[in-house]
Design a protein around this motif. Structure first.
Motif, PDB file in Angstrom:
ATOM      1  N   SER A 113      16.563 -15.510 -21.071  1.00 15.36           N
ATOM      2  CA  SER A 113      17.906 -16.102 -21.173  1.00 15.36           C
ATOM      3  C   SER A 113      18.887 -15.471 -20.197  1.00 15.36           C
ATOM      4  O   SER A 113      20.012 -15.948 -20.055  1.00 15.36           O
ATOM      5  CB  SER A 113      18.427 -15.946 -22.606  1.00 15.36           C
ATOM      6  OG  SER A 113      18.540 -14.574 -22.917  1.00 15.36           O
ATOM      7  N   GLY A 774      23.869 -20.875 -24.085  1.00  9.18           N
ATOM      8  CA  GLY A 774      22.699 -20.776 -23.215  1.00  9.18           C
ATOM      9  C   GLY A 774      22.928 -21.334 -21.820  1.00  9.18           C
ATOM     10  O   GLY A 774      22.193 -21.012 -20.900  1.00  9.18           O
ATOM     11  N   LEU A 814      22.478 -12.451 -24.652  1.00  8.54           N
ATOM     12  CA  LEU A 814      21.655 -13.456 -23.965  1.00  8.54           C
ATOM     13  C   LEU A 814      21.712 -13.308 -22.447  1.00  8.54           C
ATOM     14  O   LEU A 814      20.701 -13.310 -21.770  1.00  8.54           O
ATOM     15  CB  LEU A 814      22.169 -14.871 -24.295  1.00  8.54           C
ATOM     16  CG  LEU A 814      22.160 -15.352 -25.725  1.00  8.54           C
ATOM     17  CD1 LEU A 814      22.887 -16.683 -25.820  1.00  8.54           C
ATOM     18  CD2 LEU A 814      20.715 -15.505 -26.175  1.00  8.54           C
ATOM     19  N   ASN A 815      22.928 -13.239 -21.948  1.00  7.70           N
ATOM     20  CA  ASN A 815      23.118 -13.345 -20.505  1.00  7.70           C
ATOM     21  C   ASN A 815      24.259 -12.417 -20.068  1.00  7.70           C
ATOM     22  O   ASN A 815      25.406 -12.842 -19.933  1.00  7.70           O
ATOM     23  CB  ASN A 815      23.438 -14.817 -20.174  1.00  7.70           C
ATOM     24  CG  ASN A 815      23.549 -15.063 -18.683  1.00  7.70           C
ATOM     25  OD1 ASN A 815      23.807 -14.140 -17.900  1.00  7.70           O
ATOM     26  ND2 ASN A 815      23.370 -16.301 -18.276  1.00  7.70           N
TER      27      ASN A 815
END
Ligand code: B3K
Ligand code: ZN
Length: 866
Positions: A113, A774, A814-815
């Motif tokens: 991700s 996402g 996630l990122n």
């Protein structure tokens, strides 16, 4: 430091420019073998390594989140114990001077991700390696001064991944048992690993060709999902125009037989210049009138050009280390800016570029994250892809080009490309090439690379009537920035002209070079007190303060023959009125109204220029002019003036709105200019309070045959509370809900809206079924837009700060790269009142207290709290 590194809660290591030393081992050749699958991809890498100089240090191959399944040296599999891992890197002691190293690792693209390394996006497999993503694919000395020849072999399921692309030229392909197939690509040009790329997927191709200046044919391909093919024409035209422009303007020809571009939906930034295989965020490839605004079309053209131009400024000549990032980015932005100016209007492009510089870079330079164009240290290099490196870096090249003039600048760039082709170079190498090729002394100019902060220039003009002489006194100061308390005076090129108020003419353009703290410049033979036009064309990235009266500014807004200076005079006139009004001083709003009326009525002017000139300065820019930003007062003052401009000039806005209605869509400069002016007229008309304002906006929304007018009408409605607002938002959503890029506009328009409830609406939208952390585009369209909405983000309740901090915390898991980009707006707390500053700091502290925070966010937050 070493033992701190191994503990998870360690303070991340600081990398310093002064610590650079050449690599211990070189890797002249690498062979990669990918067995591709979204759930489990095996990567076998064979590296030919050679010892660089006399030393006995082991081979150290960077790795991030990799486990070696097998390591062998010269065909012998090593036992565990013959290698070890150190902070993710694979360390192998070697005895000889050259060896073949083979490693095998397994990756899980579907779970990546972070979107760095090899990842899955919408059924595709793709890569992103700059700056340090290659170490997430295989063990390798991940630094830009290691240049290698790549051969890449891929196998994959043929039905899921019928297209297999990598850098360079295709050299073979074939079918395999079990429904799989293979392809091999080789790249003859040695390159740093950050330029490695591969793509596997079910893609359709817009194929075209370009014949280079020496007569070689290049096969061009833009690869997208089949349904998106009709939206690739503009990008293809931009690519061909860029290739021709780089030949014409810089003498640079493309060097491979193929040039491919792939569009992907999930991407951390705009695009990536991988050698022969550019990978793009789909928003910078796909455009058609129904879904893309004129700004989007220009974005496609500019980014396609930027990535293409990197083939020379970045790929053929790359960076020695990441401190030199502006070597490729500043120069390439300068090149893409000039390309876009040549494709459209120089005046309007310059105004737009300066607006971006002031909006993003000047703010960065004033805050805790200020850094020089060539930084001295970093924790996480991804945090240094900044407006300073890119946009201020471009301004540095522009100043050198201005001082040299076109021929000598070209001689300098010819020398630079010739001397450093195939090398990893430094910013210093570029400056030396300008000095030697162009014949100029840039000793003092180098300070622009070293000193952070936006210089301030105070300009005072005195006139001696008896002598017919004007004396221009220029004083410069460069403010302190983190780690740099005292600054030296800079070399500042200022294009200047003096206007005669009677004739409206100037005595011509002078290029003044301010090099001292204080300097006088004398102008003789003047029969009347002149009016000063300075920093024409925005020749230097500085803040100029003058004592020009509102009457002088009004004069320049009507007569200055430099379009940027004319725009600037208009903006300064408005800034003075608004800042004065906020401070409770008596101000002359009528002067602004008159200047707007005159400019809007001047049919000799380009409508796109008029639209720029008559627009009020942004709330953020007004905040930048104040010691302490007062978001509510700024909004009230600006909104009040906007309404007054709307109502007092209502007939003018109605006329413009009616006469700019086009009969059919065109992308010509005239049609784009007309749309821009039309949308500005609509904005003022709606602000006038006229009863039919919302219905005129709704009609435009409803009848438009293009997104430029549709989105502008939606944005105008979104600022209000009419029934038309809700109807338009609903229609837009229903129409575009399955088109991700266009649905982004729906989120963005609401987050940008000047609406008392924007902060609550953004909170609701964060829970909308179509919102997802996402996808970076979706995050930017909601949170990125919201932080750019000064009035809403700085809501006195502090709700806006909490919302963004919550997002940073959730997204960091996630990122981290995209999460870190949302931190700087909170880091500007010193610019706000004590109450807001306290709440902003509290949110930063809350983020910092999160366990397991990434290096990316840790660096941005900890620097912001200093
Ligand atoms: N060079 C890339 C940017 C990579 C960003 C890495 N965090 C795109 C560009 O500037 O052309
Ligand atoms: Zn770039």
């Amino acid at each position: 430091m070493a033992d701190m590194q191994s503990s998870p809660a360690a303070v991340p290591t600081i990398i310093r420019r002064e610590d650079y030393r050449p690599p211990d081992w070189l890797v002249p050749a690498i062979d990669l073998d990918f067995d591709l699958d979204a759930a489990a991809t095996q990567v076998k890498a064979t590296l030919g390594v050679s010892r660089n100089g006399a030393h006995d240090r082991p081979l150290r191959l960077d790795g991030d989140d990799l486990t070696p399944l097998r390591v062998s040296v010269d065909g012998q599999i090593l036992e565990e114990g013959q290698w070890h891992l150190d902070a993710g890197a694979l360390v192998i002691p070697l005895t000889g001077d050259t060896h073949q190293i083979e490693t095998l690792v397994e990756l899980t693209p579907a779970e990546n991700s972070k979107l760095m390394g090899l990842y899955a996006s919408g059924g595709l497999l793709c890569t992103q390696c700059e700056a340090e993503g290659f170490r997430r694919i295989t063990f390798f000395p991940d630094r830009p001064d290691i240049l290698s020849r790549y051969s890449v072999h891929m196998t994959a399921d043929k039905q899921l991944y019928p297209v297999l692309l990598a850098n360079g030229d295709p050299v073979g392909q074939g079918d395999l048992p079990g429904g799989r197939h293979w392809a091999r690509w080789t790249d003859p040009f040695p390159k740093p690993c950050y330029l490695f790329a591969l793509v596997a997927g079910d893609l359709a191709c817009n194929a075209d060709r370009f014949v280079t200046m020496s007569g070689r044919e290049v096969a061009l391909g833009i690869w997208v999902k089949e349904a998106d093919l009709p939206r690739t024409a503009h990008a293809m035209q931009a690519l061909k125009n860029s290739m021709a422009w780089d030949e014409r303007v810089y003498g640079r020809e493309y060097d491979l037989d193929v040039f491919n571009i792939v569009a992907v939906a999930d991407f951390n930034f705009g695009a990536m210049e991988n050698k022969g295989l550019n990978i793009f965020n789909s928003r910078y490839i796909l455009a058609d009138p129904d879904t893309a605004t004129d700004v989007d079309y220009d974005g496609v053209e500019g980014v396609v050009a930027h990535e293409y131009f990197h083939n020379w400024s970045g790929n053929r000549v790359t960076c020695r280390d990441w401190f030199q990032l502006s070597l490729k980015e500043g120069f390439t932005v300068f090149r893409d800016q000039n390309f876009s100016a040549d494709m459209g209007s120089h005046a309007v492009k310059r105004i737009e570029d300066v607006r971006i510089l002031r909006g993003a870079q000047f703010q960065e330079d004033q805050g805790p994250l200020a850094h020089p164009v060539r930084p001295e240290s970093y924790m996480e290099i991804s945090n240094f892809y900044t407006a300073t490196i890119y946009n201020k870096g471009a301004e540095l090249i522009r100043m050198m080009a201005l001082m040299l003039g076109p021929e000598r600048f070209r001689a300098g760039t010819d020398l630079y490309f010739e001397r450093h082709d195939g090398q990893a170079a430094t910013c210093e190498d570029f400056v030396i090439a300008m000095e030697e090729g162009g014949g100029i002394d840039l000793r003092q100019f180098r300070l622009w690379y070293e000193q952070a902060g936006t210089p301030r220039v105070r300009a005072l003009l005195a006139y001696d009537a008896a002598a017919g002489r004007a004396t221009l006194t220029l004083e410069q100061s460069v403010p302190p920035t983190p780690g740099q308390a005292d600054k030296e005076p800079m070399a500042i090129p200022l294009r200047t002209a003096l206007f005669d108020p009677a004739s409206g003419q100037s005595g011509g353009d002078h290029l003044l070079l301010l090099t001292e703290e204080r300097q006088n410049f004398i102008f003789e033979g003047l029969s009347a007190a002149p009016i000063l036009s300075i920093n024409r064309g925005f020749s230097a990235p500085v803040i100029v303060e003058t004592d020009r009266s509102q009457a002088d500014l009004a004069f320049l807004s009507a007569h200055d023959d430099d379009p940027f200076a004319r725009y600037e005079a208009m903006q300064q006139l408005m800034v003075n009125v608004l800042v004065g009004k906020i401070a409770g001083q008596p101000v002359d709003e009528d002067a602004v109204l008159a200047a707007i009326r005159n400019t809007a009525a001047d049919s000799a002017l380009d409508p796109a220029f008029v639209a720029e000139a008559i627009r009020l300065p942004s709330e953020a820019y007004l905040g930048d002019q104040m010691a302490i930003v007062d978001p509510d007062a700024i909004h009230a003052a600006r909104d009040g003036l906007q309404s007054r401009i709307g109502s007092e000039l209502e007939t003018l806005w109605r006329d413009i709105h009616a006469r700019t209605k086009a009969n059919g869509f065109s992308l010509s400069a005239a049609a784009k200019g007309a749309r821009k002016l039309r949308n500005t007229a609509l904005l003022y008309l709606a602000a006038s309070g006229a009863e039919d304002g919302a219905s005129v906006a709704f009609d435009q929304f409803d009848q438009a045959d293009n997104m430029t007018e549709r989105q502008a009408a939606l944005a105008t409605l979104a600022n209000g509370t009419s029934v038309e607002r809700d109807a338009a938002l609903d229609i837009f959503y229903q129409r575009y809900r399955s088109d991700a890029l266009t649905l982004d506009k729906w989120f963005q328009t609401q987050a940008f809206a000047f609406h008392a409830d924007t902060v609550d609406l953004v909170q609701e939208l964060a829970h909308h079924q179509d919102f997802s952390l996402g996808n970076p585009n979706r995050v930017r369209s909601l949170y990125g837009a919201f932080t750019g909405n000064q009035w809403a983000f700085h809501h006195p309740s502090g709700k806006g700060y909490r919302l963004v901090a919550d997002c940073v915390i959730a997204l960091d898991k996630l990122n981290p790269q995209t999460a870190a980009r949302l931190v700087p707006p909170l880091g500007r707390w010193k610019r706000f009142d004590a109450q807001r500053a306290g709440m902003m700091r509290a949110e930063l502290q809350r983020i910092l207290a999160e366990p397991g925070l990434s290096k990316d966010v840790t660096e941005q937050v900890s620097k912001s709290l200093e």
